[in-house]
Design a protein around this motif. Structure first.
Motif, mmCIF file in Angstrom:
data_model
loop_
_atom_site.group_PDB
_atom_site.id
_atom_site.type_symbol
_atom_site.label_atom_id
_atom_site.label_comp_id
_atom_site.label_asym_id
_atom_site.label_seq_id
_atom_site.Cartn_x
_atom_site.Cartn_y
_atom_site.Cartn_z
ATOM 1 N N ALA A 786 -5.620 45.049 12.432
ATOM 2 C CA ALA A 786 -6.192 46.255 12.043
ATOM 3 C C ALA A 786 -5.681 47.317 12.622
ATOM 4 N N HIS A 787 -5.592 47.378 13.909
ATOM 5 C CA HIS A 787 -4.778 48.415 14.827
ATOM 6 C C HIS A 787 -3.578 48.787 14.407
ATOM 7 N N CYS A 788 -2.775 47.887 13.980
ATOM 8 C CA CYS A 788 -1.173 48.129 13.527
ATOM 9 C C CYS A 788 -1.450 48.707 12.184
ATOM 10 N N GLY A 789 -2.485 48.204 11.282
ATOM 11 C CA GLY A 789 -2.539 48.754 9.852
ATOM 12 C C GLY A 789 -2.959 50.014 10.110
ATOM 13 N N THR A 793 -1.006 53.253 8.136
ATOM 14 C CA THR A 793 -1.626 54.151 7.163
ATOM 15 C C THR A 793 -1.386 55.445 7.745
ATOM 16 N N MET A 794 -1.825 55.776 8.972
ATOM 17 C CA MET A 794 -1.550 57.153 9.477
ATOM 18 C C MET A 794 -0.269 57.759 9.345
ATOM 19 N N LEU A 795 0.931 56.829 9.772
ATOM 20 C CA LEU A 795 2.284 57.272 9.644
ATOM 21 C C LEU A 795 2.586 57.633 8.041
ATOM 22 N N GLN A 796 2.096 56.649 7.244
ATOM 23 C CA GLN A 796 2.372 57.013 5.642
ATOM 24 C C GLN A 796 1.918 58.286 5.155
ATOM 25 N N SER A 797 0.336 58.620 5.677
ATOM 26 C CA SER A 797 -0.075 59.617 5.229
ATOM 27 C C SER A 797 0.629 60.977 5.696
ATOM 28 N N LYS A 798 1.226 61.057 7.168
ATOM 29 C CA LYS A 798 1.859 62.116 7.588
ATOM 30 C C LYS A 798 3.132 62.338 6.574
#
Length: 842
Positions: A786-789, A793-798
Motif C-alpha cells: 500500500a505504501h509503494c502503491g 499513484t502520487m508520481l503518476q498524478s504529478k
C-alpha cells in the motif's frame, strides 16, 4: 743425352722447392748461407737497410719495395711480417737506428698502399707499434705513437671486423699520466699519449665496425687522462673558448693540445654518447675535490658546452642537475660549485639549455634552495658516511645566492610565455597566509617559512629581470598578481621591498627604470630621454582590471612605519613607470589623486607615522607630481607644482627628496602643521586640468583606498595566527547591490558549533535509515504494498500534470476557431489538408 736434358730440370725444381720452403718457414741460418735463394720481397726489404744505420733509409731501394708492394699487393702481409720480425730482433739487440728505419719504411708503405690486402699488413704494423709502446725507452714510445698517429689519419678503403684498440687506449692513457723524472721528457711522453688518444678517437669514432670508443670502459680512461693534463697546465694561459679560433703550433703545451683533443672528442659525440662523455668529467671533479675551487670545473664545462652540438646542450644541463641531486648531502661549497657550473652552462647554451622539461629544471633548483634554508636553520644534517655534519651558515648563504642567480640565468634563456609559466610555478611554491600557507615542513617554524618566502621572492625577482611582454593581461594573470600584491602588505620590510622590485621589473618594458633609480626634482625631464609609447588596448584592459589594486598597495606601503629609503625609491619608480607604460587619461587622473592622497596621509595625525616617514611621503608626492605634470604638458599644472616646490625649497626643504633621501637626512625632530602654499591644492589642480579636458568630477574626489579581507589576511604576522574574518555571503559580481545579506561574524565558537551540528545531522540520518530498513524487514506485505502503491499513484498524478502543461496541439496553418463560449481554440486539421507556403514545399 736424355740424362743431360733432365739434370737441369731437376736442379731447377730442387731450387724452387727450397725457395718455397724458405718462403714459408724462414730460417736465419739457411738464409745466410743461401742468399740467392731468398724470396724477392725479403731481398727488397733487406736492401732498404744500410750497413750504417746513421745513413738512414736507402731511398732508391725503398722506392723499389714500394713499387713491388703496389704491383703484388698479395705480398703485403708477408712484407709486414718480415719487417715486424726484423724490428723485434733489432729492439731486442738495442739497435735503435734500424728500428727507426723499419718504422719509417712501414709508414711509407702504409701511406702508399690502399688495397684490400692492407688489413693483414695493418695487423703487422700495429703489432710493431705495440712492441715499441711496451718498451722502456721514452724515445721508442714516442716513435711508436707518431707512427700510430700517421696511421690514424689514413682512411682505409676496406672495413676491419676484428681489429681491437683496447691496448692502445690503456697505454696512451698511461702515458698521459707519465711521472718521468726529467720534466722535458715527461712533457714529451704526455703529449705523445694525448696525440695517441686523439688518433684512437679519429680511427674509431666514425667506424661502426670498430669497438665503440664511447663505451664507459674506454671513456673512463680517455676523459680523466685529458682532464689530468688540462688541470696540470691550468697556470698557463688558456685559449679562447671558441672552437673556431686556431692557435699557432710553434710550441704547443700539453694543456693546449689536451684542450684541442678534448674539443675534438666532444664535437664528434652524437646524441646517445653525451652521457658517457660527461659522466667521467663529473666523477673526476668529485674524486679530486675540484668543485670547491669552481674555476677548473667552470672551465671544463665551458669547453664542453662550446664543443658539443647546440641541440644537445640540454642533456649536459640535465646531467648536472642529476649530479646536484646526488650531492644533496655534500658540503655547501661542493653544491655551490655545481650550481656555478650550471649558471655558466646555461648562459652558453642559450635557448637550448633547458630542453623539454622546463619546470623540472626550476623545480630541482627550488628544491635545493629550500634544502639549503633547512640546513641553515637546523645547523646540521645527517650524512650516511660521516654521521652528523655541522653547517657553516655563510657557505649556505653563498649557495643560496648562487642558486638564485642560476634560476635567473635559466629564465633569461626562455621565451616570454615559458617565463610566465615559471613565474606562476615559483609563486605556487611560496607559502602565502590564507592561500597555501605551508610547504613540506621540516620543523623550521615561522622563521623557516619567512626565509623561504624571501628566497623564493628573490628567485622570482631574478626571473622577472628583463621580462618584456606586449600583453600584460595574459602574462600577469590574477593567480600570479593577487598573491604577489598580498605580500606588499606584510609587516616584513624585506619582503615588501622584494615585491616592489618585482612589480617594477614587470612593468618596465622600455628600460626606463635606471632613470628613476633615485628620487629627485627634475626641472626638465627631456634630459632623461624617456621612451614612452601609446598605451595599447591590452594595457588599458589590464589597468581597468588591476589599477585599483595597485593604487591601494602603493598607498598602504607608504603607511608602513618600517618603510625606509629603498622602499620609497621603488614606490617612486613604480609610479613613474605606470605613468609611462600603462597610462591613459583615466589612469593619469587616478595617479594624481593617489599622489594627493599621499600628501593627506603625511598630514594626518591619526596614522602615528614617524617624522622621517612623513617627510619621505611628502618628498615622494612632490617628486611624482613634478614628473606627472611635465608628462601631461599642461602649463598651468606645471606652474602650480613648480610654485609649491619653490616655496618648499625656501621654507621647508625637508619636504623635498634632496634633503630626505640622502645618507644623513636633514629633517626636523618634529613636524609642524603645514598649510597654504607649501601644499599641493587639489582644487587648484582640478581647475587647471579641467580646462584641458580631464575629468574634473573624478579629480575633485579624494582618493580613499578600499580595504578588503585580503588586506587583513596579509597583515598576519605568522602563518599559524588565528584571526576572525568578516565573510560576505553575496558574490561580489552580483548586480543586485541592495539585496545583501548581513555579514556573518565567524569566530572560534561559530566554527565549533558548526562541527557539533554537523555531527548531530549525521546521527539523525543514520537513525532514519535504520528505521526504514527495520520497517521493510518487519512490516506486513500488505502495508508495504500500500505504501509503494500510494507513492506510485502520487508520481503518476504529478507526471499527468506535467504532460498537460507541456503538451499542446500542433499549431495549425488554417488558423483558429472560436468556441461557443467565446474562447479561441485550435482547429485540428489533418496534415494532408494543411496549406503550406510555397517556400516550405520541396
Amino acid at each position: 743425352m736424355p740424362m743431360a736434358v733432365s739434370e737441369p730440370v731437376a736442379t731447377r725444381r730442387l731450387a724452387l722447392d727450397c725457395r718455397t720452403l724458405l718462403d714459408h718457414r724462414p730460417s736465419r741460418g739457411v738464409c745466410g748461407c743461401c742468399g740467392a735463394l731468398r724470396p724477392r720481397y725479403k731481398r727488397l726489404v733487406d736492401n732498404i737497410f744500410p750497413e750504417d744505420p746513421e745513413d738512414g733509409l736507402v731511398k732508391a731501394n725503398m722506392e723499389k719495395l714500394t713499387f713491388y708492394a703496389l704491383s703484388a699487393p698479395e705480398k703485403l702481409d708477408r712484407i709486414g711480417a718480415y719487417l715486424s720480425e726484423r724490428l723485434s730482433r733489432d729492439v731486442a739487440r738495442h739497435r735503435y737506428g734500424y728500428v727507426c728505419i723499419a718504422m719509417e719504411a712501414l709508414d711509407q708503405l702504409l701511406m702508399a698502399c690502399h688495397c684490400q690486402s692492407i688489413n693483414l699488413f695493418v695487423e703487422s704494423f700495429l703489432k710493431m707499434v705495440r712492441k715499441l709502446l711496451e718498451a722502456d725507452k721514452p724515445n721508442l714510445q714516442i716513435l711508436g705513437t707518431n707512427s700510430f698517429v700517421k696511421f690514424a689519419n689514413i682512411e682505409e678503403d676496406t672495413p676491419s671486423y676484428h681489429r681491437s684498440y683496447d691496448f692502445f687506449v690503456s697505454r696512451f692513457s698511461e702515458m698521459c699520466h707519465s711521472s718521468y723524472e726529467d720534466p722535458d721528457i715527461r712533457t714529451k711522453i704526455r703529449m705523445a699519449g694525448i696525440k695517441g688518444l686523439q688518433g684512437v678517437v679519429r680511427k674509431t669514432v666514425n667506424d661502426e665496425l670498430q669497438a665503440n670508443i664511447w663505451d664507459p670502459q674506454h671513456m673512463d680512461k680517455i676523459v680523466p687522462s685529458l682532464l689530468f693534463n688540462l688541470q696540470s697546465g691550468e697556470g698557463t694561459e688558456s685559449r679562447s673558448p671558441s672552437p673556431l679560433q686556431s692557435s699557432k703550433k710553434e710550441k704547443e703545451s700539453p694543456a693546449e693540445l689536451t684542450e684541442r683533443c678534448f674539443r675534438e672528442l666532444l664535437g664528434r659525440a652524437a646524441y646517445g654518447n653525451i652521457k658517457n662523455a660527461v659522466t667521467p668529467v663529473l666523477m673526476h671533479l668529485d674524486n679530486h675535490s675540484l668543485w670547491e675551487g669552481k674555476t677548473f670545473a667552470v672551465r671544463c664545462f665551458k669547453i664542453i658546452m662550446y664543443s658539443i652540438q647546440s641541440q644537445h646542450s640540454h642533456l649536459v644541463i640535465q646531467q648536472l642537475l642529476g649530479h646536484l641531486d646526488a650531492n644533496s648531502k655534500s658540503s655547501a661549497t661542493v653544491r655551490a660549485g655545481i650550481v656555478e657550473v650550471l649558471l655558466e652552462a646555461a648562459a652558453i647554451a642559450a635557448s637550448g639549455s633547458v630542453g623539454p622539461t622546463v619546470l623540472e629544471v626550476f623545480n630541482t633548483l627550488l628544491r635545493h634552495l629550500r634544502l639549503s634554508v633547512d640546513y641553515e636553520l637546523t645547523g646540521s644534517y645527517e650524512c650516511t658516511n660521516i654521521g652528523t655534519k655541522i653547517i657553516k651558515e655563510h657557505e649556505e648563504r653563498q649557495l643560496q645566492e648562487a642558486v638564485i642567480r642560476t634560476i635567473g640565468s635559466f629564465a633569461n634563456t626562455l621565451p616570454t610565455y615559458q617565463r610566465s609559466e615559471v613565474m606562476l610555478f615559483i609563486m605556487g611554491k611560496i607559502p602565502i597566509p590564507g592561500m597555501h600557507p605551508t610547504l613540506p615542513s621540516t620543523g623550521s617554524g615561522p622563521e623557516g617559512n619567512r626565509m623561504i618566502q624571501v628566497m623564493l621572492l628573490k628567485s622570482l625577482r631574478q626571473v622577472t629581470c628583463g621580462f618584456q611582454t606586449t600583453n600584460m593581461l595574459t602574462a600577469l594573470p590574477n593567480s600570479f598578481l593577487d598573491p604577489l600584491l598580498s605580500f606588499a602588505l606584510q609587516e616584513d620590510a624585506e619582503i615588501r621591498l622584494l615585491v616592489l622590485e618585482i612589480l617594477v621589473s614587470l612593468i618596465d618594458r622600455h628600460d626606463n627604470l635606471p632613470k628613476f633609480s633615485t628620487i629627485s626634482i627634475i626641472s626638465d625631464i627631456s634630459v632623461l630621454k624617456l621612451k614612452v609609447d601609446k598605451c595599447s588596448r591590452q594595457d588599458n584592459l589590464f589597468m581597468k582590471k588591476h589599477a585599483q589594486h595597485l593604487y591601494r598597495h602603493i598607498y598602504l606601503c607608504c603607511k608602513e612605519q618600517s618603510s625606509v629609503r629603498p622602499h620609497f625609491e621603488k614606490l617612486y619608480s613604480l609610479l613613474a613607470l605606470i605613468s609611462m607604460e600603462l597610462a591613459n587619461e583615466e589612469v593619469v587622473v587616478d595617479l594624481i589623486r593617489v599622489a594627493l592622497a599621499l600628501q593627506d596621509l603625511a598630514l594626518s595625525s591619526e596614522e602615528m607615522l614617524p617624522v622621517y616617514n612623513r617627510c619621505a611621503v611628502h618628498a615622494l608626492s612632490s617628486a611624482y607630481l613634478n614628473l606627472i605634470s611635465q608628462l601631461t604638458t599642461v602649463p598651468a599644472f606645471c606652474q602650480h607644482v613648480h610654485e609649491v616646490i619653490e616655496m618648499r625649497q625656501k621654507e621647508s626643504p625637508y619636504l623635498l627628496p634632496e634633503d630626505v633621501f640622502i645618507e644623513n637626512p636633514k629633517i626636523p625632530k618634529t613636524l609642524e602643521k603645514l598649510e597654504g602654499e607649501l601644499l599641493f591644492q587639489q582644487a587648484k589642480i582640478t581647475e587647471v586640468l579641467g580646462g584641458s579636458g580631464y575629468n574634473t568630477e573624478r579629480l575633485a574626489t579624494p582618493y580613499v583606498p578600499q580595504f578588503t579581507d585580503e588586506d587583513r589576511l596579509s597583515k598576519r604576522k605568522s602563518i599559524g595566527e588565528t584571526i576572525s574574518l568578516q565573510v560576505e555571503v553575496e558574490s561580489r559580481n552580483s548586480p543586485e547591490k541592495e539585496e545583501r545579506t548581513p555579514a556573518e561574524e565567524i569566530t572560534f565558537e561559530t566554527l565549533k558549533n558548526a562541527i557539533v551540528d554537523s555531527v548531530g545531522v549525521e546521527e539523525q540520518e543514520k537513525e532514519r535509515r535504520r528505521q526504514v530498513v527495520e520497517k521493510f524487514q518487519k512490516a506486513p506485505f500488505e502495508e508495504i504494498a500500500a505504501h509503494c502503491g500510494a507513492r506510485a499513484t502520487m508520481l503518476q498524478s504529478k507526471l499527468n500534470q506535467i504532460f498537460e502543461i507541456t503538451i499542446r496541439p500542433p499549431p495549425s496553418p488554417s488558423g483558429t476557431i472560436t468556441s461557443s463560449y467565446g474562447q479561441t481554440q485550435s482547429r485540428s486539421v489533418p496534415v494532408y489538408e494543411m496549406k503550406f507556403p510555397d517556400l516550405c514545399v520541396y
